[in-house]
Design an enzyme around this catalytic site. Structure first.
Site: not given
Length: 309
Positions: A34-35, A93-94, A127, A166, A189, A191, A215
């Site tokens: 089932d994963g 990134r969040q 990040h 950026d 930049k 986005r 980057d």
């Protein structure tokens, strides 16, 4: 010391263990029909200093859940100390609430790791620096710069300009420029979507110079390729790019192949999802991470790992 490895990047884990001078701790990791993920550590780790290597790259949810389960297994096996080694920290990134009703997922991931039972974290090229503050446990934050700069000094010609693709990468670009004795420029930049980026303007002179775009990560190569085209229009003699974490998908590889970027220098912090082609040079950070693991184990300073000679 015991070094455990999840399934996210077994090759890197083996290289790290070899550099440390040990073998990976035996473990059984599999999925039920089932994963659901099952983990069993098949060696005795009671009272041991345990390091669990698992970048939370593609697929991030599976790799993160597997890491959490491995941490819980090690804690219940009476490990003395558990260090999560994340060459790449997913969801980084969040890291802020920049829109209404959105999560700060990088903080959520930090909470999950601590709740699972880690005592400290070892990671590389976050990040955003403030993610270290999301933890109330020790965080050792390494940089790939010593490995990348050494290569650039050997391969890149004179008259260098380090370019931030950026404005958010300006600090990193300035650090690389200082190490390479180069000038600095920055690309502005806009986005348009998660995959499409428009480079709008360039601050700095790159005419006749050999440009190096810097980057921390790339997945679709949209930011890098858009910046590269702007550098060509500004008269750059050659263009290279370096990123710490290459999350390139097949669309990103295609963009890179059709771009004016002559070479993309990456590290092996994450496994590659596609055949990246001849333009990509992969540098290993296994020895850097191995040295950090040894110093953490012996309670020594890791500060000298940031030095570039």
């Amino acid at each position: 010391m015991k070094i455990l490895a999840g399934t996210a990047h077994q090759d890197l884990a083996r290289r790290i263990a070899k550099a440390v001078g040990t073998e990976l701790c035996a473990a059984e990791i599999r999925k039920f029909p089932d994963g659901e993920i099952f983990v069993k550590i098949t060696e005795n780790i009671r009272g041991r200093d345990v390091f669990i290597i698992q970048p939370t790259s593609f697929p991030p949810n599976d790799n993160l859940m597997e890491l959490l389960i491995m941490i819980d297994a090690a804690k219940r096996a009476s490990a003395k100390r558990i260090t999560a080694v994340l060459p790449y920290y997913g969801y980084a990134r969040q890291d802020r609430k920049d829109q209404p009703r959105v999560p700060i997922t990088a903080k959520l991931v930090a909470n999950l790791l601590v709740a699972a039972g880690i005592n400290r974290i070892l990671t590389m090229d976050l990040h955003a620096q403030q993610i270290q503050g999301f933890f109330d446990i020790p965080v050792d934050h390494l940089y790939a710069a010593p490995v990348i700069v050494k290569y650039l000094r050997e391969k890149t010609p004179e008259n260098l300009v380090v370019v931030a693709p950026d404005t958010g990468g300006m600090k990193q670009a300035a650090a690389y420029a200082d190490m390479l004795g180069a000038g600095v420029a920055v690309v502005g930049k806009e986005r348009k979507s998660a995959e499409d980026v428009a480079a709008t303007h360039l601050v700095g002179n790159v005419k006749g110079c050999n440009a190096v775009l810097v980057d921390d990560m790339t997945s679709t190569a949209g930011t890098l390729t858009a910046a590269a085209r702007l550098l060509v229009d500004a008269g750059a003699a050659s263009i290279r790019a370096v990123v710490s974490h290459s999350l390139l998908n097949c669309k990103g590889v295609e963009r890179l192949a059709n771009s004016p970027i002559e070479e993309l220098v990456i590290t092996d912090s994450v496994p590659q999802r596609c055949d990246v082609g001849e333009k990509v040079k992969v540098l290993s950070v296994a020895e850097l991470l191995a040295e950090a693991i040894q110093r953490i184990h012996s309670n020594s300073s890791v500060t000298s790992l940031f030095e570039i000679t």
